[in-house]
Scaffold this active site. Structure first.
Site, PDB file in Angstrom:
ATOM      1  N   ARG A 100      -3.866   3.918  -1.175  1.00 53.92           N
ATOM      2  CA  ARG A 100      -3.494   2.625  -1.761  1.00 53.92           C
ATOM      3  C   ARG A 100      -4.303   1.513  -1.110  1.00 53.92           C
ATOM      4  O   ARG A 100      -4.753   0.565  -1.771  1.00 53.92           O
ATOM      5  CB  ARG A 100      -1.991   2.381  -1.585  1.00 53.92           C
ATOM      6  CG  ARG A 100      -1.433   1.257  -2.475  1.00 53.92           C
ATOM      7  CD  ARG A 100      -1.495  -0.096  -1.832  1.00 53.92           C
ATOM      8  NE  ARG A 100      -0.903  -0.063  -0.523  1.00 53.92           N
ATOM      9  CZ  ARG A 100      -1.324  -0.788   0.505  1.00 53.92           C
ATOM     10  NH1 ARG A 100      -2.343  -1.627   0.372  1.00 53.92           N
ATOM     11  NH2 ARG A 100      -0.736  -0.698   1.688  1.00 53.92           N
ATOM     12  N   GLY A 140     -14.367  -8.962   5.197  1.00 55.28           N
ATOM     13  CA  GLY A 140     -14.447  -9.261   6.614  1.00 55.28           C
ATOM     14  C   GLY A 140     -13.815 -10.593   6.982  1.00 55.28           C
ATOM     15  O   GLY A 140     -14.493 -11.630   6.970  1.00 55.28           O
ATOM     16  N   SER A 148      -3.567 -12.606  13.628  1.00 51.54           N
ATOM     17  CA  SER A 148      -2.833 -13.341  12.603  1.00 51.54           C
ATOM     18  C   SER A 148      -3.231 -14.809  12.506  1.00 51.54           C
ATOM     19  O   SER A 148      -2.621 -15.554  11.740  1.00 51.54           O
ATOM     20  CB  SER A 148      -1.322 -13.254  12.873  1.00 51.54           C
ATOM     21  OG  SER A 148      -0.878 -11.917  12.781  1.00 51.54           O
ATOM     22  N   LEU A 249      -5.788 -12.430   0.163  1.00 52.02           N
ATOM     23  CA  LEU A 249      -4.747 -11.750   0.937  1.00 52.02           C
ATOM     24  C   LEU A 249      -3.444 -11.669   0.154  1.00 52.02           C
ATOM     25  O   LEU A 249      -2.724 -10.666   0.227  1.00 52.02           O
ATOM     26  CB  LEU A 249      -4.515 -12.477   2.263  1.00 52.02           C
ATOM     27  CG  LEU A 249      -5.620 -12.379   3.309  1.00 52.02           C
ATOM     28  CD1 LEU A 249      -5.231 -13.172   4.548  1.00 52.02           C
ATOM     29  CD2 LEU A 249      -5.915 -10.936   3.672  1.00 52.02           C
ATOM     30  N   ASN A 250      -3.122 -12.711  -0.593  1.00 50.76           N
ATOM     31  CA  ASN A 250      -1.890 -12.666  -1.384  1.00 50.76           C
ATOM     32  C   ASN A 250      -1.952 -11.595  -2.467  1.00 50.76           C
ATOM     33  O   ASN A 250      -0.930 -11.004  -2.817  1.00 50.76           O
ATOM     34  CB  ASN A 250      -1.604 -14.037  -1.991  1.00 50.76           C
ATOM     35  CG  ASN A 250      -0.994 -15.001  -0.989  1.00 50.76           C
ATOM     36  OD1 ASN A 250      -0.262 -14.586  -0.100  1.00 50.76           O
ATOM     37  ND2 ASN A 250      -1.302 -16.279  -1.111  1.00 50.76           N
ATOM     38  N   GLU A 373      -2.341  -7.621   6.675  1.00 54.09           N
ATOM     39  CA  GLU A 373      -1.993  -8.608   5.638  1.00 54.09           C
ATOM     40  C   GLU A 373      -0.785  -9.445   6.041  1.00 54.09           C
ATOM     41  O   GLU A 373       0.020  -9.857   5.211  1.00 54.09           O
ATOM     42  CB  GLU A 373      -1.736  -7.944   4.274  1.00 54.09           C
ATOM     43  CG  GLU A 373      -2.672  -6.830   3.870  1.00 54.09           C
ATOM     44  CD  GLU A 373      -4.128  -7.264   3.744  1.00 54.09           C
ATOM     45  OE1 GLU A 373      -4.431  -8.422   4.079  1.00 54.09           O
ATOM     46  OE2 GLU A 373      -4.948  -6.440   3.345  1.00 54.09           O
ATOM     47  N   THR A 375       1.812  -9.908   9.746  1.00 53.21           N
ATOM     48  CA  THR A 375       2.893  -9.209  10.429  1.00 53.21           C
ATOM     49  C   THR A 375       4.255  -9.699   9.926  1.00 53.21           C
ATOM     50  O   THR A 375       4.356 -10.701   9.219  1.00 53.21           O
ATOM     51  CB  THR A 375       2.815  -9.461  11.938  1.00 53.21           C
ATOM     52  OG1 THR A 375       2.988 -10.872  12.176  1.00 53.21           O
ATOM     53  CG2 THR A 375       1.465  -9.014  12.510  1.00 53.21           C
ATOM     54  N   PHE A 393       4.483 -22.678  12.734  1.00 50.22           N
ATOM     55  CA  PHE A 393       3.345 -21.869  13.166  1.00 50.22           C
ATOM     56  C   PHE A 393       2.709 -22.410  14.443  1.00 50.22           C
ATOM     57  O   PHE A 393       2.037 -21.688  15.162  1.00 50.22           O
ATOM     58  CB  PHE A 393       2.284 -21.821  12.056  1.00 50.22           C
ATOM     59  CG  PHE A 393       2.627 -20.858  10.957  1.00 50.22           C
ATOM     60  CD1 PHE A 393       2.268 -19.525  11.052  1.00 50.22           C
ATOM     61  CD2 PHE A 393       3.326 -21.265   9.840  1.00 50.22           C
ATOM     62  CE1 PHE A 393       2.595 -18.623  10.049  1.00 50.22           C
ATOM     63  CE2 PHE A 393       3.650 -20.389   8.829  1.00 50.22           C
ATOM     64  CZ  PHE A 393       3.277 -19.066   8.931  1.00 50.22           C
TER      65      PHE A 393
END
Length: 394
Positions: A100, A140, A148, A249-250, A373, A375, A393
């Site tokens: 996957r 990359g 992260s 990434l989403n 993707e 944590t 954050f």
């Protein structure tokens, strides 16, 4: 019963009946993926995992199924719905997370970056070849020191005349040693920008990471970029700032929401089948109340996870998806899949730690899926920010 002997029809098909709430084309994609994964991957995956072998000879066959970039429209891609793509992820990860991941690295990351942010010339050149599996791509972004925190990017791209010169390093990059092109994200005077970098460019070096106890049947790499020089038109013009890589990434996180539930289903199937075969105190362990309670609880979390994935997929197809929901889905699916894998292992007893069953392999793989993707902690903070409007954050 060994892994290779598990039935292709999931025990959950009858109990859950997911197909009753799917569209015919969605069911068709799901069954195509299940047939392929069960026929071509499942019989060899335990051996491949044990030997740390990525069976790259399957790539042309996967491309023939239309799975690569299947959610993209045009450029040789299938243009399938988000739900259909999710179901393919579920059926593929039910066999192994690494496969996957391969579909995700190609379609959700490398191809999506070109599709979302590239020029028509870039799209027309690369995407049809990638959809056919003739060209492989990698993505990359992650760096050794960054993890992260992609804003802490040390890779740089400097404009020199009609070229860009890229220097830096990336880590945990899927497919990099096999890829023909890399989407490299680098810091410029204008902020973070993306570049299409052919991997045969001088100064580009990819090295497979060894010693993995997870994702052993797939490839993750380190990349070194030493004065890698690409033409000015290698830049992805539509990507400016971290919103560029995050947009890709989403897409990958969305596939994980479905995929992790595939791994959970495989573990649950193994536990159910074994509970009816394994006897203790003169009868199958599946006849004991404690075992049935475990199976019921695992089934509950699996069904909730798939229904959440379907809800998010329907939103994605409708164009109404709240991006915080992607974090809700990724956080829930992987966390609950790991719990299901661990509980399934208890039903298998000591045999559950062997390659005779897929559970320990899925459990090990899911530890990687839990990390990449984003944590758990990152997704908790994304959801927390959406709820409170406050950024935790930093």
């Amino acid at each position: 019963m060994s892994t290779a002997e598990f039935p292709e029809v999931s025990v959950m098909d009858e109990v859950f009946d997911l197909h009753a709430i799917l569209q015919p084309d969605e069911i068709e994609w799901a069954m195509k993926a299940r047939t392929f994964a069960q026929t071509h991957i499942r019989p060899v995956i335990e051996d491949d995992f044990d030997k740390k072998y990525f069976r790259k000879e399957l790539i042309p066959l996967i491309a023939e199924q239309g799975f690569l970039g299947m959610h993209l429209k045009g450029y040789g891609c299938a243009g399938a719905s988000a739900v259909s793509y999710g179901l393919v992820c579920l059926e593929t990860e039910a066999v192994d997370s690494g496969w996957r991941t391969f579909i995700s690295v190609m379609g959700s990351l490398a191809m999506s970056a070109i599709y979302k942010y590239g020029t028509e010339e870039q799209k027309n050149y690369w995407l049809p070849q990638m959809a056919k599996g003739e060209k492989l791509g990698c993505f990359g972004l992650t760096e050794p020191q960054g993890g992260s925190d992609p804003a802490n990017m040390l890779t740089t791209a400097t404009r020199v005349g009609e070229t860009w010169v890229i220097n830096g390093a990336k880590r945990w990059i899927g497919l990099a040693t096999l890829a023909d092109l890399a989407i490299i994200w680098a810091m410029t005077d204008e902020g973070v920008r993306g570049f299409i970098v052919p991997t045969d460019t001088p100064g580009f070096t990819a090295t497979a990471i060894d010693g993995k106890l997870s994702m052993r049947a797939s490839i993750q790499c380190e990349i070194e970029l030493d004065n890698v020089t690409v033409p000015a038109d290698a830049i992805l013009p539509g990507a400016k700032g971290l919103s560029g890589p995050f947009g890709c990434l989403n897409e990958a996180r969305y596939g994980i929401i479905w995929g992790a539930m595939g791994a959970a289903r495989a573990c649950l199937d193994a536990a159910i089948i074994r509970s009816k075969e394994r006897e203790v105190f003169g009868k199958p362990i599946g006849s004991f109340q404690l075992t049935q309670a475990k199976l019921a609880d695992m089934t509950l979390e699996y069904e909730k996870g798939v229904l959440l994935a379907l809800h998010i997929g329907r939103q994605k197809d409708a164009g109404t998806l709240n991006l915080a929901q992607i974090s809700v889905g990724k956080l829930n699916s992987v966390r609950e899949a790991l719990k299901i894998a661990r509980e399934a292992r208890t039903i298998l007893g000591g045999d559950g730690i062997t390659g005779e069953f897929p559970v320990m392999r899925h459990m090990a793989n899911l530890e990687s899926v839990r990390t990449y993707e984003g944590t758990d902690e990152i997704h908790q903070l994304v959801v927390g920010r959406a709820l409170t409007g406050l950024n935790a954050f930093s």
